[in-house]
Design a protein around this motif. Sequence first.
Motif, short mmCIF file in Angstrom:
data_model
loop_
_atom_site.label_atom_id
_atom_site.label_comp_id
_atom_site.label_asym_id
_atom_site.label_seq_id
_atom_site.Cartn_x
_atom_site.Cartn_y
_atom_site.Cartn_z
N MET A 1 -49.85 50.07 -42.13
CA MET A 1 -50.71 50.52 -40.97
C MET A 1 -51.88 51.12 -41.39
SD MET A 1 -49.40 52.94 -37.81
CE MET A 1 -50.20 52.44 -36.28
N ALA A 2 -53.01 50.80 -41.05
CA ALA A 2 -54.50 51.51 -41.39
C ALA A 2 -54.38 52.76 -40.50
CB ALA A 2 -55.40 50.70 -41.17
N ARG A 3 -54.79 53.85 -41.31
CA ARG A 3 -55.17 55.30 -40.58
C ARG A 3 -56.56 55.75 -41.07
NH1 ARG A 3 -51.35 59.69 -43.09
NH2 ARG A 3 -53.23 60.70 -43.56
N GLU A 4 -57.24 56.32 -40.09
CA GLU A 4 -58.35 56.74 -40.25
C GLU A 4 -58.56 58.47 -39.99
OE1 GLU A 4 -62.99 56.60 -38.53
OE2 GLU A 4 -61.73 54.82 -38.33
N SER A 5 -59.33 59.10 -41.09
CA SER A 5 -59.31 60.41 -40.83
C SER A 5 -59.71 60.83 -39.55
CB SER A 5 -60.12 60.99 -42.11
OG SER A 5 -61.26 60.64 -41.88
N GLN A 6 -59.24 62.06 -39.15
CA GLN A 6 -60.25 63.03 -38.04
C GLN A 6 -61.19 63.59 -38.33
OE1 GLN A 6 -59.02 61.67 -35.02
NE2 GLN A 6 -57.66 60.39 -36.24
N THR A 7 -61.56 63.93 -39.64
CA THR A 7 -62.61 64.69 -39.97
C THR A 7 -63.79 63.98 -39.95
OG1 THR A 7 -61.06 65.41 -41.96
CG2 THR A 7 -63.30 65.94 -41.98
N ALA A 8 -64.72 64.75 -39.38
CA ALA A 8 -66.02 64.03 -39.05
C ALA A 8 -66.78 64.19 -40.65
CB ALA A 8 -66.85 64.97 -38.12
N GLY A 9 -67.28 63.03 -40.96
CA GLY A 9 -67.93 63.17 -42.16
C GLY A 9 -69.37 63.58 -42.15
N SER A 10 -69.88 64.02 -43.35
CA SER A 10 -71.25 64.50 -43.21
C SER A 10 -72.20 63.54 -44.00
CB SER A 10 -71.24 65.90 -44.16
OG SER A 10 -70.93 65.52 -45.33
N GLY A 11 -71.99 62.26 -43.58
CA GLY A 11 -73.05 61.57 -44.04
C GLY A 11 -72.74 60.91 -45.70
N ARG A 12 -71.49 61.09 -46.00
CA ARG A 12 -71.29 60.70 -47.44
C ARG A 12 -70.60 59.40 -47.62
NH1 ARG A 12 -71.81 65.39 -51.49
NH2 ARG A 12 -72.56 67.05 -50.17
N GLY A 13 -70.15 58.73 -46.42
CA GLY A 13 -69.89 57.42 -46.59
C GLY A 13 -68.28 57.29 -45.90
N HIS A 14 -67.99 56.11 -45.92
CA HIS A 14 -66.61 55.81 -45.40
C HIS A 14 -66.07 54.77 -46.37
CE1 HIS A 14 -64.17 53.59 -42.00
NE2 HIS A 14 -63.47 54.37 -42.62
N VAL A 15 -64.82 55.24 -46.70
CA VAL A 15 -64.13 54.61 -47.87
C VAL A 15 -62.86 54.14 -47.34
CG1 VAL A 15 -63.25 54.90 -49.99
CG2 VAL A 15 -65.17 56.17 -49.62
N LEU A 16 -62.52 53.18 -47.65
CA LEU A 16 -61.03 52.66 -47.30
C LEU A 16 -60.26 52.70 -48.61
CD1 LEU A 16 -59.03 51.09 -45.65
CD2 LEU A 16 -60.07 48.84 -46.39
N VAL A 17 -59.23 53.31 -48.43
CA VAL A 17 -58.41 53.44 -49.68
C VAL A 17 -57.01 52.66 -49.40
CG1 VAL A 17 -57.00 55.23 -50.97
CG2 VAL A 17 -59.15 55.92 -49.77
N VAL A 18 -56.67 51.98 -50.14
CA VAL A 18 -55.58 51.15 -49.98
C VAL A 18 -54.60 51.26 -51.43
CG1 VAL A 18 -54.89 48.68 -49.69
CG2 VAL A 18 -56.96 49.29 -49.22
N ASP A 19 -53.35 52.08 -50.88
CA ASP A 19 -52.21 51.85 -52.01
C ASP A 19 -51.29 52.05 -51.40
OD1 ASP A 19 -50.56 53.35 -54.18
OD2 ASP A 19 -52.54 53.36 -55.27
N ASP A 20 -49.86 51.20 -51.95
CA ASP A 20 -48.71 51.16 -51.29
C ASP A 20 -47.83 52.69 -51.61
OD1 ASP A 20 -48.43 50.64 -53.90
OD2 ASP A 20 -46.48 49.86 -53.79
#
Length: 87
Positions: A1-20
């Motif tokens: 299941m994918a999960r997104e952070s609730q922390t507002a980014g400061s313009g440094r980008g959005h990263v998808l991290v995939v690891d079991d």
Amino acid sequence: MARESQTAGSGRGHVLVVDDEQGVLDVVRRILEGVGGRVSSAADAASALSASAAGDELDAVLLDLSLPDRSGAVVLGELHRSRPGLP
């Protein structure tokens, strides 16, 4: 299941991290959020592809090459086909 952070980014980008391994996801999330990044995470290939298909802008993907449901190399190929500009 994918999960997104609730922390507002400061313009440094959005990263998808995939690891079991949940420990790896947690550590990488803390590091990236600590520098102001926005992080989505997935524990398997299916969740990673689903998160990518959701349409959010992704600036990078950190991908485990040994996932339980599919080879990380195969997932990488699918991500590049669906998002040609993704590094």
